[in-house]
Design a protein around this motif. Structure first.
Motif, mmCIF file in Angstrom:
data_model
loop_
_atom_site.group_PDB
_atom_site.id
_atom_site.type_symbol
_atom_site.label_atom_id
_atom_site.label_comp_id
_atom_site.label_asym_id
_atom_site.label_seq_id
_atom_site.Cartn_x
_atom_site.Cartn_y
_atom_site.Cartn_z
ATOM 1 N N LEU A 247 -1.594 3.217 -5.211
ATOM 2 C CA LEU A 247 -2.220 1.885 -5.128
ATOM 3 C C LEU A 247 -1.633 1.025 -4.008
ATOM 4 C CD1 LEU A 247 -2.449 0.845 -8.892
ATOM 5 C CD2 LEU A 247 -4.197 1.896 -7.457
ATOM 6 N N TYR A 248 -0.556 1.495 -3.404
ATOM 7 C CA TYR A 248 0.171 0.623 -2.480
ATOM 8 C C TYR A 248 -0.274 0.779 -1.029
ATOM 9 C CZ TYR A 248 3.338 0.496 -6.555
ATOM 10 O OH TYR A 248 3.882 0.388 -7.813
ATOM 11 N N LYS A 249 -1.373 1.501 -0.815
ATOM 12 C CA LYS A 249 -1.837 1.702 0.555
ATOM 13 C C LYS A 249 -2.020 0.364 1.274
ATOM 14 C CE LYS A 249 -5.225 4.205 3.278
ATOM 15 N NZ LYS A 249 -6.419 5.060 3.265
ATOM 16 N N GLU A 250 -2.421 -0.652 0.497
ATOM 17 C CA GLU A 250 -2.707 -1.952 1.118
ATOM 18 C C GLU A 250 -1.454 -2.631 1.679
ATOM 19 O OE1 GLU A 250 -6.540 -3.339 -1.446
ATOM 20 O OE2 GLU A 250 -4.725 -2.829 -2.532
ATOM 21 N N LEU A 251 -0.277 -2.168 1.282
ATOM 22 C CA LEU A 251 0.951 -2.708 1.865
ATOM 23 C C LEU A 251 1.183 -2.126 3.252
ATOM 24 C CD1 LEU A 251 3.306 -2.395 -1.219
ATOM 25 C CD2 LEU A 251 2.275 -4.474 -0.307
ATOM 26 N N TYR A 252 0.562 -1.011 3.486
ATOM 27 C CA TYR A 252 0.832 -0.221 4.684
ATOM 28 C C TYR A 252 -0.203 -0.508 5.782
ATOM 29 C CZ TYR A 252 0.444 4.156 7.378
ATOM 30 O OH TYR A 252 0.296 5.081 8.363
ATOM 31 N N CYS A 253 -1.350 -1.030 5.388
ATOM 32 C CA CYS A 253 -2.420 -1.251 6.372
ATOM 33 C C CYS A 253 -2.253 -2.625 7.049
ATOM 34 C CB CYS A 253 -3.771 -1.188 5.696
ATOM 35 S SG CYS A 253 -4.018 0.306 4.759
ATOM 36 N N PRO B 189 4.206 -3.932 8.262
ATOM 37 C CA PRO B 189 3.484 -2.976 7.401
ATOM 38 C C PRO B 189 3.494 -1.537 7.905
ATOM 39 C CG PRO B 189 1.995 -4.640 8.334
ATOM 40 C CD PRO B 189 3.378 -5.098 8.591
ATOM 41 N N TYR C 222 5.900 0.580 6.097
ATOM 42 C CA TYR C 222 5.843 0.667 4.640
ATOM 43 C C TYR C 222 5.089 1.896 4.144
ATOM 44 C CZ TYR C 222 7.112 -4.296 5.168
ATOM 45 O OH TYR C 222 7.712 -5.480 5.528
ATOM 46 N N LYS C 223 4.761 2.798 5.059
ATOM 47 C CA LYS C 223 4.017 3.987 4.657
ATOM 48 C C LYS C 223 4.723 4.709 3.523
ATOM 49 C CE LYS C 223 1.669 8.030 6.460
ATOM 50 N NZ LYS C 223 1.385 8.877 7.624
ATOM 51 N N GLN D 208 3.183 3.191 -8.990
ATOM 52 C CA GLN D 208 1.848 3.769 -8.746
ATOM 53 C C GLN D 208 1.595 3.788 -7.238
ATOM 54 O OE1 GLN D 208 -0.277 4.854 -11.199
ATOM 55 N NE2 GLN D 208 1.213 4.387 -12.791
ATOM 56 N N PRO D 209 2.343 4.626 -6.521
ATOM 57 C CA PRO D 209 2.290 4.547 -5.055
ATOM 58 C C PRO D 209 0.888 4.699 -4.461
ATOM 59 C CG PRO D 209 3.547 6.478 -5.817
ATOM 60 C CD PRO D 209 3.326 5.608 -6.993
ATOM 61 N N LEU E 276 6.142 3.624 1.009
ATOM 62 C CA LEU E 276 5.845 3.090 -0.325
ATOM 63 C C LEU E 276 4.579 3.708 -0.888
ATOM 64 C CD1 LEU E 276 6.509 -0.684 0.336
ATOM 65 C CD2 LEU E 276 7.956 0.916 -0.908
ATOM 66 N N TYR E 277 3.764 4.205 -0.004
ATOM 67 C CA TYR E 277 2.421 4.659 -0.351
ATOM 68 C C TYR E 277 2.385 6.164 -0.593
ATOM 69 C CZ TYR E 277 -2.331 6.138 0.993
ATOM 70 O OH TYR E 277 -3.536 6.755 1.064
ATOM 71 N N CYS E 278 3.385 6.864 -0.095
ATOM 72 C CA CYS E 278 3.372 8.333 -0.220
ATOM 73 C C CYS E 278 3.990 8.778 -1.552
ATOM 74 C CB CYS E 278 4.119 8.961 0.926
ATOM 75 S SG CYS E 278 3.526 8.421 2.519
ATOM 76 N N HIS F 38 0.480 -0.950 -14.155
ATOM 77 C CA HIS F 38 1.798 -0.358 -14.447
ATOM 78 C C HIS F 38 2.041 -0.435 -15.941
ATOM 79 C CE1 HIS F 38 1.886 -1.277 -10.186
ATOM 80 N NE2 HIS F 38 2.851 -0.392 -10.052
ATOM 81 N N GLU G 129 9.997 -4.753 0.267
ATOM 82 C CA GLU G 129 9.642 -3.412 0.739
ATOM 83 C C GLU G 129 10.870 -2.641 1.227
ATOM 84 O OE1 GLU G 129 8.147 -6.246 1.664
ATOM 85 O OE2 GLU G 129 6.002 -6.068 1.189
ATOM 86 N N ILE H 273 0.607 -7.290 -2.841
ATOM 87 C CA ILE H 273 -0.766 -6.918 -2.495
ATOM 88 C C ILE H 273 -1.702 -8.104 -2.762
ATOM 89 C CG2 ILE H 273 -2.710 -5.457 -3.232
ATOM 90 C CD1 ILE H 273 -0.639 -3.145 -3.505
ATOM 91 N N LYS I 69 -1.169 -10.545 0.077
ATOM 92 C CA LYS I 69 -1.808 -10.099 1.323
ATOM 93 C C LYS I 69 -3.315 -10.287 1.286
ATOM 94 C CE LYS I 69 -0.861 -6.584 3.870
ATOM 95 N NZ LYS I 69 -0.471 -5.298 4.500
#
Lengths: 259, 259
Positions: free
Chosen positions: B253-259, A251, A254-255, B250-251, A257-259, A112, B149, A153, A156
């Motif tokens: 990069l945040y896929k790992e919050l969702y998995c 989790p 939280y999708k 940087q969304p 956050l990723y989109c 960031h 989140e 992250i 986790k």
């Protein structure tokens, strides 16, 4: 583990000066039986190095990093050093973990970018953790701290400790104080932040480097002077059975956050 | 908007008593020219209502909610009321936004359940925002606040204000203080939290309801007494051009919050 925070002032675009200072503080930490020294963000070159990146940036096998690897091996000391990294046609704000065997164990590239950093640098594309003999360690860099996603992250992924080289300036003293405590508490992970001091143009870096434990308690809070402090660090995560922040998270929600 | 926080004590499993108290405080807020009154979590029934859910929970058209809708219409008052909601074979900790026209404008179902709540309740599966004449509002409930989140998702969806009914107990005073300030600052959104007071079995609810603005400044912090406070609230988000927490995120990069 004995952890040292080396809150130093650096000289802009003067690697020789900065390297000598880093070496001085590594030796001082060695005398205090420290295991690992954390330095501020971009302490190899100074913070506002953007306009001189072509000459100042280094690859991972550059001369300064190579010198530091030899030094760490000689002193039997681990360190985290932040430097402007050149890789192919891009520049990153990188933090290298150099072990006491003289190897780069991991490099984190700041993900960031704050304000003008976006003009000169490319954001990193990974938020990794790595194994050390002390435990699982994650790194971030300055502005990353203000995004809860980064620490989450790392948490986790099993980080036992988060190390943060920083070049944070006024008026963001309260932000640094609040976010260090909050990231530690909301992830139940200890966190060490090393900020620089001094002035570069309009930037006044305010120090206040800090170590916060997994319960959010502050064990070390420096002022705005150049100083090295060494503290014993237990890599113990939070154990409040009712605050299972990772186990109780949702989790699948939280999708967004990723989109 | 004039926002009231009604920090009340409730009586466990006594809806009649609690409804009378809620009505009393709605009337008091009306006299103070308030637009919207926020009550604590599960204030219709008391917090530890789990064992009596079958008789105490209501659907959205249940008698208590219907009574409150009429009351809001009569008083020309908006309110957020938290209650145990029955829906098909499940129970939720829900917060209803009832408008001054006597309609339920939105219902939020708590998504992060704390400790024993997990025995009795089902977590909600949505983190929505909704339009009101005051602006875009998001809600969460108590333990949700401790997960960055939730506020982040509300922020990304454009919330101008976050309203939080809470039943938070000792020893988590510091957690409430820290997380309210942090969620407001890291999202640059104002936030109002209404906690209850009083004792239920081993739970000591500590009050300290709070309003924090988009810069993290605390404008209202109650003690541990039953009281209603009304403050003017400007739905103004943060405007520090260097802290574009949503724009600079940087969304990918945040896929790992969702998995």
């Amino acid at each position: 583990m004995q952890l040292s925070i080396a809150q130093i002032e650096t000289k802009l675009h003067d690697k020789k000066f900065n390297l000598e200072k880093i070496e001085h503080f590594l030796c001082e930490a060695k005398q205090k039986n420290s295991d690992l020294v954390l330095f501020p963000e971009l302490s190899l070159t100074g913070y506002s190095i953007g306009p001189w990146l072509k000459e100042a940036a280094e690859e991972r096998d550059g001369s300064s990093i190579t010198y530091l690897k030899h030094l760490c091996k000689k002193l039997k000391m681990n360190t985290v050093i932040s430097f402007p990294e050149r890789y192919e046609q891009q520049y990153f704000i990188s933090a290298a973990f150099i072990s006491d065997s003289g190897e780069i164990e991991a490099v984190y590239r700041k993900t960031h970018l704050y304000d003008e950093e976006q003009v000169y640098f490319t954001p990193g594309d990974e938020i990794p953790v790595f194994n050390t003999k002390f435990g699982v360690i994650g790194m971030m860099s300055c502005f990353d701290l203000e995004f809860p996603e980064v620490a989450r992250i790392l948490s986790k992924k099993g980080a036992d400790l988060i190390l943060i080289p920083t070049s944070n300036m006024a008026p963001y003293t309260e932000h640094q104080r609040l976010y260090t405590q909050c990231r530690a508490m909301e992830n139940e992970i200890p966190l060490a932040l090393c900020n620089r001091i001094g002035v570069e143009g309009r930037h006044h870096f305010m120090g206040e480097s800090v170590f916060v434990d997994a319960q959010g308690e502050t064990h070390l809070l420096l002022s705005d002077q150049e100083e090295l402090h060494t503290i014993p660090v237990l890599l113990m995560k939070g154990t409040d059975p009712k605050l299972n922040y990772i186990l109780d998270s949702q989790p699948h929600l939280y999708k967004e956050l990723y989109c």
